[in-house]
Design a protein around this motif. Structure first.
Motif, PDB file in Angstrom:
ATOM      1  N   PHE A 363      65.153  -4.927  28.553  1.00  0.00           N
ATOM      2  CA  PHE A 363      64.917  -3.304  29.071  1.00  0.00           C
ATOM      3  C   PHE A 363      66.130  -2.814  29.672  1.00  0.00           C
ATOM      4  CE2 PHE A 363      63.067  -0.456  32.198  1.00  0.00           C
ATOM      5  CZ  PHE A 363      62.552   0.568  31.347  1.00  0.00           C
ATOM      6  N   ASP A 364      66.639  -1.816  29.180  1.00  0.00           N
ATOM      7  CA  ASP A 364      67.871  -0.994  29.643  1.00  0.00           C
ATOM      8  C   ASP A 364      67.537   0.138  30.359  1.00  0.00           C
ATOM      9  OD1 ASP A 364      66.956   0.461  27.392  1.00  0.00           O
ATOM     10  OD2 ASP A 364      68.963   0.378  26.359  1.00  0.00           O
ATOM     11  N   GLY A 365      66.476   0.252  30.561  1.00  0.00           N
ATOM     12  CA  GLY A 365      65.882   1.748  31.328  1.00  0.00           C
ATOM     13  C   GLY A 365      65.753   2.837  30.332  1.00  0.00           C
ATOM     14  N   SER A 366      65.637   2.762  28.887  1.00  0.00           N
ATOM     15  CA  SER A 366      65.424   3.819  28.264  1.00  0.00           C
ATOM     16  C   SER A 366      64.021   3.244  27.317  1.00  0.00           C
ATOM     17  CB  SER A 366      66.564   3.863  27.188  1.00  0.00           C
ATOM     18  OG  SER A 366      66.604   2.931  25.898  1.00  0.00           O
ATOM     19  N   PRO A 367      63.395   4.042  26.666  1.00  0.00           N
ATOM     20  CA  PRO A 367      62.338   4.042  25.732  1.00  0.00           C
ATOM     21  C   PRO A 367      62.308   3.011  24.613  1.00  0.00           C
ATOM     22  CG  PRO A 367      62.485   6.368  26.270  1.00  0.00           C
ATOM     23  CD  PRO A 367      63.759   5.739  26.438  1.00  0.00           C
ATOM     24  N   PHE A 368      63.661   3.062  24.241  1.00  0.00           N
ATOM     25  CA  PHE A 368      63.768   2.150  22.877  1.00  0.00           C
ATOM     26  C   PHE A 368      63.150   0.612  23.120  1.00  0.00           C
ATOM     27  CE2 PHE A 368      66.261  -0.929  20.462  1.00  0.00           C
ATOM     28  CZ  PHE A 368      66.022  -0.178  19.226  1.00  0.00           C
ATOM     29  N   THR A 369      63.441   0.213  24.121  1.00  0.00           N
ATOM     30  CA  THR A 369      62.733  -1.323  24.339  1.00  0.00           C
ATOM     31  C   THR A 369      61.201  -1.168  23.751  1.00  0.00           C
ATOM     32  OG1 THR A 369      64.419  -1.882  25.821  1.00  0.00           O
ATOM     33  CG2 THR A 369      62.441  -3.323  25.779  1.00  0.00           C
ATOM     34  N   LEU A 370      60.521  -0.135  24.495  1.00  0.00           N
ATOM     35  CA  LEU A 370      59.045  -0.137  24.606  1.00  0.00           C
ATOM     36  C   LEU A 370      58.920   0.186  22.839  1.00  0.00           C
ATOM     37  CD1 LEU A 370      56.350  -0.108  25.670  1.00  0.00           C
ATOM     38  CD2 LEU A 370      56.773   2.331  26.280  1.00  0.00           C
ATOM     39  N   VAL A 371      59.460   1.365  22.648  1.00  0.00           N
ATOM     40  CA  VAL A 371      59.055   1.870  21.147  1.00  0.00           C
ATOM     41  C   VAL A 371      59.318   0.537  20.130  1.00  0.00           C
ATOM     42  CG1 VAL A 371      59.839   3.271  19.247  1.00  0.00           C
ATOM     43  CG2 VAL A 371      59.504   4.126  21.802  1.00  0.00           C
ATOM     44  N   SER A 372      60.366  -0.165  20.323  1.00  0.00           N
ATOM     45  CA  SER A 372      60.746  -1.292  19.220  1.00  0.00           C
ATOM     46  C   SER A 372      59.910  -2.273  19.422  1.00  0.00           C
ATOM     47  CB  SER A 372      62.341  -1.572  19.313  1.00  0.00           C
ATOM     48  OG  SER A 372      62.558  -1.905  20.544  1.00  0.00           O
ATOM     49  N   SER A 373      59.591  -2.712  20.527  1.00  0.00           N
ATOM     50  CA  SER A 373      58.448  -3.958  20.681  1.00  0.00           C
ATOM     51  C   SER A 373      57.274  -3.490  20.088  1.00  0.00           C
ATOM     52  CB  SER A 373      58.498  -4.267  21.999  1.00  0.00           C
ATOM     53  OG  SER A 373      57.764  -2.981  22.804  1.00  0.00           O
ATOM     54  N   ILE A 374      56.674  -2.205  20.273  1.00  0.00           N
ATOM     55  CA  ILE A 374      55.479  -1.999  19.470  1.00  0.00           C
ATOM     56  C   ILE A 374      55.496  -1.890  18.122  1.00  0.00           C
ATOM     57  CG2 ILE A 374      53.716  -0.063  19.581  1.00  0.00           C
ATOM     58  CD1 ILE A 374      54.229   0.797  22.293  1.00  0.00           C
TER      59      ILE A 374
END
Length: 398
Positions: A363-374
């Protein structure tokens, strides 16, 4: 609708709320708790990981115990542990102590994860079971829709430990429900022998059943998706998007609304089109929504309204996937329903815990981690569906 059907849904739903309540009510407190202990966000997320590891693995013991001793005794045992651990969490002097108490809390909470599923299987199968499972999930919706808001309102004047005192109070109510409102659904004559060999024999049957494993893992991708959100949502919403704890709670409730609204249509859709068809279309919808979200994020679309809207839609598809796959996985395993529910729950919780560890680490503080994991979870669910039902080993209801 029969009154005993509704009564069973209310009781099992409220019991099943205990574990999620200990998660959802706690989420708004995570940033404040990390600050109080002087630790990083990553270390505070270990309080979730420790809970989910115990929550998942210990179902392996409660399920067989429920088949051997009946449904109610393991519930009493697990909730007693959960009650004591909740008080231990509230009194934690260090983050290490809290991580440990959260593990013990997960040990107790595991009892109300798998056993209610087995109770449903004791009474119903097929469409009726799906309908009851969906009703139970409607009651469970109280937790993600209200628990974070209640947690944020309580912790503002009293601090984060009050969350665990509230969870302890809810546990006392659950114990009273079991004692006075829940009947034993597994007669003595139908209980399996108290033998370790019987437990391992049941596990052997389940691991060799591709329908059970496939449906369980498809549901597990939904669990991993949701747990990815749980791990970082509080930090993403409050620190990246600037929401207050109360605003985060309301946004969290909106996402949960998609899941629990659609889950109420799972039984009627399964009755009309068949459970397999419901899962097929839902996993495709889940994957497509997640991929669209990922492509938008990569192209530079970073808008909170877009994020919440697409998460709501993804969760709506999960609301069809989760109850339907639960029922399909248990349909052929009535005599070992407790063990089957426990193994299924364990595998799903382990996938969720792995997801938390991975997304917390990257997690880097941005939404990318969440969106890509889903998106990964969505594509995996499609692959699992076609691998599972390409050549079913035995007939699947619906």
């Amino acid at each position: 609708m029969k009154s005993d059907f509704v009564k069973m849904a209310l009781i099992l739903g409220l019991l099943s709320c205990v574990g999620p309540f200990a998660i959802d009510m706690y989420l708004p407190a995570m940033p404040a708790m990390a600050e109080d202990f002087g630790v990083s966000a990553t270390k505070s997320q270990y309080t979730l990981v420790s809970f989910f590891i115990a929550f998942g693995v210990c179902q392996l013991f409660y399920g067989p115990a429920a088949d051997m001793f009946g449904r109610k005794p393991p519930l009493y045992f697990g909730l007693a542990i959960f009650l004591l651990a909740s008080l231990g969490c509230a009194l934690s002097p260090t983050i290490e102590w809290l991580i440990t108490m959260r593990f013990v809390q997960g040990v107790g909470a595991a009892s109300v994860m798998s056993i209610p599923r087995a109770i449903i299987r004791d009474r119903y199968t097929g469409t009726d079971a799906t309908r009851l499972m969906a009703l139970v999930m409607l009651v469970i919706s109280i937790s993600p829709m209200l628990a974070p808001l209640v947690g944020s309102l309580l912790m503002n004047p009293f601090g984060w430990p009050i969350v665990f005192y509230a969870v302890a109070a809810a546990t006392v109510v659950s114990l009273l429900l079991i004692r006075f409102a829940l009947s034993e659904t597994l007669p003595v004559a139908e209980r399996v022998p108290v033998k370790i060999s019987a437990m391992f024999a049941a596990f052997k049957v389940l691991f060799r059943d591709p329908i059970f494993m496939g449906m369980t893992l498809i549901g597990g991708m939904g669990t991993a998706s949701f747990f990815s959100f749980l791990a970082i949502a509080a930090f993403l919403y409050t620190e990246y998007y600037g929401l207050t704890p109360t605003q985060f709670s309301l946004a969290f409730a909106l996402n949960a609304l998609g899941f629990f609204t659609s889950s109420q249509f799972a039984a009627s859709l399964g009755e009309r089109f068949g459970g397999v068809a419901v899962v097929k279309w839902a996993v495709n919808g889940f994957a497509l929504t997640a991929l669209v979200h990922l492509l938008l994020n990569i192209s530079g679309v970073d808008n909170f309204v877009v994020l919440v809207t697409l998460l709501l839609l993804s969760n709506a598809f999960l609301g069809l996937i989760v109850p339907t796959t639960m029922v399909l996985s248990l349909d052929e395993h009535g005599p070992i329903a407790g063990t089957a529910a426990a193994l299924g729950g364990t595998l799903q919780m382990v996938l969720g815990a792995i997801a938390i560890v991975i997304v917390s680490a990257v997690f880097d503080g941005s939404p990318f981690t969440l969106v890509s994991s889903i998106a990964v979870c969505g594509m995996s669910s499609v692959i699992l569906f076609f691998l599972t039902l390409r050549r079913p080993a035995h007939p699947v209801n619906g």
